[in-house]
Design a protein around this motif. Structure first.
Motif, PDB file in Angstrom:
ATOM      1  N   LYS A   1     -41.458   5.079   9.225  1.00  0.00           N
ATOM      2  CA  LYS A   1     -40.366   5.502   7.651  1.00  0.00           C
ATOM      3  C   LYS A   1     -39.220   4.926   7.699  1.00  0.00           C
ATOM      4  O   LYS A   1     -38.014   4.669   6.834  1.00  0.00           O
ATOM      5  CB  LYS A   1     -39.444   6.730   8.844  1.00  0.00           C
ATOM      6  CG  LYS A   1     -40.046   7.941   9.375  1.00  0.00           C
ATOM      7  CD  LYS A   1     -40.663   8.597   8.199  1.00  0.00           C
ATOM      8  CE  LYS A   1     -41.259   9.978   9.404  1.00  0.00           C
ATOM      9  NZ  LYS A   1     -41.967  11.053   8.260  1.00  0.00           N
ATOM     10  N   ASP A   2     -39.717   3.225   7.055  1.00  0.00           N
ATOM     11  CA  ASP A   2     -38.955   2.081   6.862  1.00  0.00           C
ATOM     12  C   ASP A   2     -38.618   2.330   5.177  1.00  0.00           C
ATOM     13  O   ASP A   2     -39.382   3.081   4.611  1.00  0.00           O
ATOM     14  CB  ASP A   2     -39.546   1.429   7.160  1.00  0.00           C
ATOM     15  CG  ASP A   2     -38.643   0.167   8.534  1.00  0.00           C
ATOM     16  OD1 ASP A   2     -37.206  -0.017   7.580  1.00  0.00           O
ATOM     17  OD2 ASP A   2     -39.174  -0.719   8.868  1.00  0.00           O
ATOM     18  N   VAL A   3     -37.705   1.594   5.932  1.00  0.00           N
ATOM     19  CA  VAL A   3     -37.755   0.555   3.824  1.00  0.00           C
ATOM     20  C   VAL A   3     -38.190  -0.688   3.778  1.00  0.00           C
ATOM     21  O   VAL A   3     -37.673  -1.386   4.031  1.00  0.00           O
ATOM     22  CB  VAL A   3     -36.228   0.770   3.105  1.00  0.00           C
ATOM     23  CG1 VAL A   3     -35.843   1.005   1.493  1.00  0.00           C
ATOM     24  CG2 VAL A   3     -36.074   2.394   3.439  1.00  0.00           C
ATOM     25  N   ILE A   4     -39.398  -0.804   2.324  1.00  0.00           N
ATOM     26  CA  ILE A   4     -39.331  -2.075   1.973  1.00  0.00           C
ATOM     27  C   ILE A   4     -38.579  -3.185   0.718  1.00  0.00           C
ATOM     28  O   ILE A   4     -38.177  -2.406   0.038  1.00  0.00           O
ATOM     29  CB  ILE A   4     -40.801  -2.914   1.727  1.00  0.00           C
ATOM     30  CG1 ILE A   4     -41.862  -2.162   2.656  1.00  0.00           C
ATOM     31  CG2 ILE A   4     -41.167  -4.054   1.364  1.00  0.00           C
ATOM     32  CD1 ILE A   4     -43.551  -2.845   2.439  1.00  0.00           C
TER      33      ILE A   4
ATOM     34  N   GLU B   1     -58.279   1.268   0.565  1.00  0.00           N
ATOM     35  CA  GLU B   1     -57.716   1.806  -0.463  1.00  0.00           C
ATOM     36  C   GLU B   1     -56.561   1.776  -1.216  1.00  0.00           C
ATOM     37  O   GLU B   1     -55.548   1.358   0.145  1.00  0.00           O
ATOM     38  CB  GLU B   1     -57.555   3.683   0.907  1.00  0.00           C
ATOM     39  CG  GLU B   1     -58.662   4.181   1.354  1.00  0.00           C
ATOM     40  CD  GLU B   1     -58.185   5.468   1.909  1.00  0.00           C
ATOM     41  OE1 GLU B   1     -57.714   6.794   1.593  1.00  0.00           O
ATOM     42  OE2 GLU B   1     -58.023   5.133   3.492  1.00  0.00           O
ATOM     43  N   THR B   2     -55.753   2.218  -1.522  1.00  0.00           N
ATOM     44  CA  THR B   2     -54.669   1.619  -2.405  1.00  0.00           C
ATOM     45  C   THR B   2     -53.641   3.178  -2.529  1.00  0.00           C
ATOM     46  O   THR B   2     -54.340   4.440  -2.412  1.00  0.00           O
ATOM     47  CB  THR B   2     -54.273   1.474  -3.880  1.00  0.00           C
ATOM     48  OG1 THR B   2     -55.827   0.511  -3.765  1.00  0.00           O
ATOM     49  CG2 THR B   2     -53.453   1.187  -4.835  1.00  0.00           C
ATOM     50  N   LEU B   3     -52.815   2.913  -1.304  1.00  0.00           N
ATOM     51  CA  LEU B   3     -52.116   4.362  -1.526  1.00  0.00           C
ATOM     52  C   LEU B   3     -51.044   4.310  -1.584  1.00  0.00           C
ATOM     53  O   LEU B   3     -50.292   5.434  -1.807  1.00  0.00           O
ATOM     54  CB  LEU B   3     -51.601   4.417   0.355  1.00  0.00           C
ATOM     55  CG  LEU B   3     -52.870   3.739   1.328  1.00  0.00           C
ATOM     56  CD1 LEU B   3     -52.224   4.210   3.124  1.00  0.00           C
ATOM     57  CD2 LEU B   3     -53.680   4.929   1.707  1.00  0.00           C
TER      58      LEU B   3
ATOM     59  N   PHE C   1     -39.889   3.035  -0.222  1.00  0.00           N
ATOM     60  CA  PHE C   1     -39.758   3.724   0.464  1.00  0.00           C
ATOM     61  C   PHE C   1     -41.129   4.579   1.473  1.00  0.00           C
ATOM     62  O   PHE C   1     -41.726   4.236   0.813  1.00  0.00           O
ATOM     63  CB  PHE C   1     -39.100   4.890   0.034  1.00  0.00           C
ATOM     64  CG  PHE C   1     -37.522   4.788  -0.181  1.00  0.00           C
ATOM     65  CD1 PHE C   1     -36.418   4.883   1.238  1.00  0.00           C
ATOM     66  CD2 PHE C   1     -37.266   4.323  -0.596  1.00  0.00           C
ATOM     67  CE1 PHE C   1     -34.755   4.501   1.013  1.00  0.00           C
ATOM     68  CE2 PHE C   1     -36.157   4.051  -1.030  1.00  0.00           C
ATOM     69  CZ  PHE C   1     -34.371   4.265  -0.315  1.00  0.00           C
ATOM     70  N   LEU C   2     -41.138   3.311   2.428  1.00  0.00           N
ATOM     71  CA  LEU C   2     -42.580   4.384   2.903  1.00  0.00           C
ATOM     72  C   LEU C   2     -42.986   5.400   3.748  1.00  0.00           C
ATOM     73  O   LEU C   2     -44.067   6.258   3.568  1.00  0.00           O
ATOM     74  CB  LEU C   2     -42.935   3.401   4.201  1.00  0.00           C
ATOM     75  CG  LEU C   2     -42.785   2.250   4.231  1.00  0.00           C
ATOM     76  CD1 LEU C   2     -43.172   1.120   5.959  1.00  0.00           C
ATOM     77  CD2 LEU C   2     -43.587   1.329   3.025  1.00  0.00           C
TER      78      LEU C   2
END
Length: 302
Positions: free
Chosen positions: A188-191, A228-230, A251-252
Motif C-alpha cells: 500500500k506504499d507510495v513510490i 506482465e506490465t501491471l 501509489f501502489l
C-alpha cells in the motif's frame, strides 16, 4: 458435491467449517472453473481448528475403511497441470473403519501450523492451501472433499531501506539521473522519486514509468518466464530541457500486487521491477529497469 467414481449420485454430503469462520476475515480466490469464492484468511503459526460433518443420503448407509483430514500446502505448475507438489502435509485420523447411518460430526485441530509461503495464483503456477477430507472405501471408490483457505504472511518494516539512484545515458545525446526514495515497498506504499535531465540532445516525446512483474517457473532448460506490465504511469508528455527535474509519485494500492517471492521451494520466483521508458519523436524507445522488493506490512503497522 462429492461423486463416487463410476456413480452418478453422491453417497453423502461432507461439510467443512472452521471454528471461527464467522469472525475470520475472508478474501476472494478464483477457482479452476473461473468462479470467484470467498475463503478464510490465515497466517503462519496459527491454529486451524474446525468441524467436519458427514451426512449420508437419506435411507443409505456408508461403509468405510476410515476417515481422515489432511492439511496440504501445494504448488502446481500449469505446464504440469494436475500434479501437485506438497511442501506441507499434515494428517489427522477422524474415524476407524465402520458404518455411518446418520449425520456425524468430527472435530479437528492442527496446532501452530508452519505455513511459510503465501498463497499465490500466477500465470504459470499456483500455490494453494487446502483441507482434504477422505472417506476411504474399497470397491466403491473413496469420497474426497476439498476446502480452500488462503495464507498471507506479514513482514515488519525493513531496518535498512536504501534509496535507488541510477544514471542512464546515450553518449553525447542523453544523460538523465533518476532517484527513488527506497528500494523496498509495502503493498500500500507510495513510490516517490525524481528524474533529472542533465543532457538532452534528442527530442523526447513522452516518458512513462511501468511496474512489471516477472514470474519464473521451473529450472534449467525448463525455465518459463512471464513478464506482465501491471501499471503504466505517464511522467511527462512533451520535450524536456536540460536542468529540468520531474517528480514521481506513484501509489501502489490500486494495483493487484503480491510480495516478492524468491525461489519458493526451488519451484518459482516472482520479482517486481520499475521500468522507466522514454520514447523519442521517431518512436525509438529507451528504457532502464530496476528491481524493487515488495512485502506485506501488517495493517496496523503503517
Amino acid at each position: 458435491m462429492n461423486y463416487i467414481l463410476g456413480a452418478f449420485k453422491p453417497a453423502c454430503h461432507i461439510s467443512i467449517t472452521f471454528a471461527d469462520e464467522k469472525n475470520r476475515k475472508k478474501v476472494p480466490i478464483k477457482k479452476e472453473n473461473g468462479q470467484t469464492v470467498m475463503v478464510p484468511l490465515f497466517q503462519s503459526q496459527e491454529n486451524i481448528v474446525g468441524k467436519i460433518s458427514v451426512e449420508p443420503v437419506q435411507g443409505k448407509k456408508i461403509e468405510h475403511n476410515g476417515i481422515k483430514v489432511e492439511l496440504l500446502g501445494q504448488i502446481e505448475m500449469y505446464f504440469d497441470r494436475g500434479n501437485f507438489y506438497d511442501f506441507t502435509s499434515l494428517v489427522r485420523e477422524l474415524d476407524v473403519p465402520g458404518e455411518i447411518y446418520e449425520r456425524k460430526s468430527y472435530p479437528f485441530e492442527f496446532s501452530t501450523v508452519e505455513m511459510p509461503y503465501e498463497a499465490y495464483n500466477g500465470v504459470n503456477v499456483r500455490l494453494r492451501y487446502v483441507l482434504k477430507v477422505t472417506i476411504s472405501r474399497g470397491y466403491a471408490g473413496s469420497i474426497i472433499e476439498y476446502h480452500d483457505f488462503v495464507v498471507r504472511n506479514y513482514s515488519p518494516l525493513p531496518s535498512i531501506n536504501n534509496s535507488i539512484k541510477m544514471e542512464v545515458g546515450i553518449e553525447d545525446c542523453l544523460h538523465i539521473e533518476f532517484e527513488y526514495n527506497k528500494s523496498k515497498y509495502h503493498l500500500k506504499d507510495v513510490i516517490i522519486g525524481k528524474i533529472y535531465f542533465l543532457l538532452v540532445r534528442i527530442k523526447i516525446k513522452n516518458m512513462d514509468l511501468e511496474i512489471r512483474r516477472r514470474e519464473s517457473t521451473g529450472s534449467g532448460a525448463n525455465t518459463h518466464v512471464e513478464t506482465e506490465t501491471l501499471a503504466k504511469f505517464e511522467l511527462m508528455d512533451g520535450a524536456p530541457v536540460r536542468g529540468e527535474s520531474i517528480p514521481i509519485r506513484l501509489f501502489l494500492s490500486p494495483y493487484e500486487l503480491t510480495p516478492t517471492h524468491r525461489n519458493i521451494n526451488n519451484k518459482f520466483s516472482v520479482k517486481y521491477y520499475l521500468n522507466l521508458v522514454l520514447v523519442d519523436e521517431e518512436d525509438r524507445r529507451y528504457f532502464k529497469q530496476q528491481e524493487i522488493t515488495l512485502y506485506r506490512l501488517a495493517e496496523n503497522s503503517s
